[in-house]
Enzyme design. Sequence first.
Site, mmCIF file in Angstrom:
data_model
loop_
_atom_site.group_PDB
_atom_site.id
_atom_site.type_symbol
_atom_site.label_atom_id
_atom_site.label_comp_id
_atom_site.label_asym_id
_atom_site.label_seq_id
_atom_site.Cartn_x
_atom_site.Cartn_y
_atom_site.Cartn_z
ATOM 1 N N SER A 1 81.436 39.579 51.533
ATOM 2 C CA SER A 1 80.428 39.658 50.468
ATOM 3 C C SER A 1 79.630 40.954 50.475
ATOM 4 C CB SER A 1 79.473 38.465 50.569
ATOM 5 O OG SER A 1 80.164 37.259 50.291
ATOM 6 N N GLU B 1 81.503 93.477 95.627
ATOM 7 C CA GLU B 1 82.872 93.567 95.132
ATOM 8 C C GLU B 1 83.399 94.996 95.040
ATOM 9 O OE1 GLU B 1 85.005 91.192 94.515
ATOM 10 O OE2 GLU B 1 83.667 89.479 94.771
#
Length: 683
Positions: free
Chosen positions: A365, A94
């Site tokens: 219940s 680069e």
Amino acid sequence: MEVIREAPLLRYFRWAKKFVKFVILSLLCVSFAILLLILYLRSQPLPETFVKQTTTIYASNGDVLDTMHRGENRIVVPINEISPALVDATIAIEDRTFREHYGFDWKRLAKAAYVDVINMDMRQGASTITQQLARNLYLSLDKTWERKIKEALLAIQLELNYNKDEILGMYMNQIYYGHSAYGAQAAAQTYFGKDAKDLTLAESAMLAGIPKGPSYYSPFVDFEKAKSRQKLILDAMERDEMITPKQAEQAFAEKIKLKERSASSIVEQAPYFRDYIANLVKNKYGIDEELFIHGGLKIHTTLDPVMQKKAEDIVAAVLPKDNPNLQVALVAMDPSTGYIKAMVGGRDYKQTQYNRVLGKRQPGSSFKPIMYLAALQNGYTPLTMMKSEPTVFTYDKNKQYIPSNFGGKYANAMINMREAIKTSDNIYAVKTIDFLGPQKVVDQANRLGIASTLQAVPSLALGTSPVSPLELNTAYAAIANKGEAVKPIAITSIEDNQGNILVEEKSEKTPAADPVAASLLTHLMQSVFERGGTGFRVVNELNRPVAGKTGSTDYDAWLAGFTPQLVSTVWIGYDKNQKVDDVKEGYLSKKIWAQFMESALKDQPPALFDMPAGVVSVYIDPHSGKLATENCPNPQLFYFASGTEPQDYCTDHLPANQQPTPLQPPDPSSFWQRMGSWWKPEP
């Protein structure tokens, strides 16, 4: 008059002298201007920028549960945690003069300018690493002269404010490597399944070649193109004497092992729990969406991935494949800490993301233990007797409530609390709430952790006010904790990308009920799994003491319960008010619960429910309700708050003129204690 002409040589010398003065003055002006520009740029702060980083959600064992990035997966790491080979490879391809220049490579810039002028456009790039970083951090990708000028000025500012390693570190964490991977760490994990610091030379050279064309040089897309690019980078590293020819040759010959990209690698883990975490992060802890998704947060959760997998597998195996509309919710917590260990909010997250663990349904219940806990603190004992028979209840002066038992079955006799819980007798329950007053039950539920609005009416005893499975599970955890409520915790801590703690949750226990009453209730709830109990059908799936309670309505089937180590709740039903077949479909809630509890705890020995001080145990003759003797045919072990146990002996079965011989309390070395002494986990 004679005109004296100046000699040409002297004239030329004078002009040259003026020109040199002009050049020197111009250079001084330019230098001064450059100095002023540098001083100005040095004094100006760089623009603010928000570097998007991937947020990571961790399970309780440190495994990565999920990553949040929405297409920009970035995990920032310091430069010393990136392989030097990848750093060198990046510089070589680069910006080979990166260490020498001050933000610009003048040779490349001149060449690029020449090409651009010849072609009258912005064809040629000459950006250094510093310029690329400036563009990625602060600018758009438009190819205009205006952007180029801004890029140059920002590059100078970067060079003035940071050293080369800092610039390189920022660049290596910013660059795009394809497949949503930004930065070296995310790229290394994406392509090779390892950290950036562990990359080999061969892997580094291949990775460094991808940013040139992420969709073109990706080894996932075209491995041969990626290899060709790798060779180019290895040659560049050899040219710049970063590696030897032999190292370049060996690296190119090295077999590259890419991370498997099969469907199994992207399957979402615990999706309903992940959504729950996202909701907590944003709504409870006030962290905004952008910071949550892109802030690089580390979110540590309580989820047990092994337990979660077992829950998901059991749900998938038990639910009928030919009835995809039948839905499920399962949540499990450590009762001592409140840590949520598993969460299944539905049978198929892809079909529906609605989390039924948080949805509110009538608990039936399964709500009764909350009421019985209030009763045990207000004059009731496990032996309190009431008649189970059809009964009409009047409340609010002229309102009537006529409950019925399941299947229309009544004992038509006096029964105690143990029998009422075991068989889920509705008449006993409503008589209990009628005695207490519904508001006491509401208050007790609130103290245990139920925040939903509860209607203070007689039918509350039968669970007619909707609650969520998470709320019910929290209440049951308090019962398991001998009356100490714990808040459910899913997130233990949240760190920002600098390691600062933003959120930290710790277990908190709050007294919510008398410990003696809670322990008595726990023992009574064990009867649910005895012969004749509503949970007896799954007792063969359990190999440890458990306490719990079933619940059913026309549209819901529940089982919630616990051991000393784990509390879990399972709900089965339909989203659109379709009735549940209690025999076939309702049974599945019990089956899932039993299989999950046993599987989740298979590596832990059976644990006893210990009793606190102030509890006594005696054998009772269930028919007479008195202390059992050796002559009583069916004695049952009961626990009482000290001083509330019966004092009289049963004489119904005594031979004439024989004094009662009381049964002694059981040996502490019970079956489960003996079992725990030799138990070993399965290999």
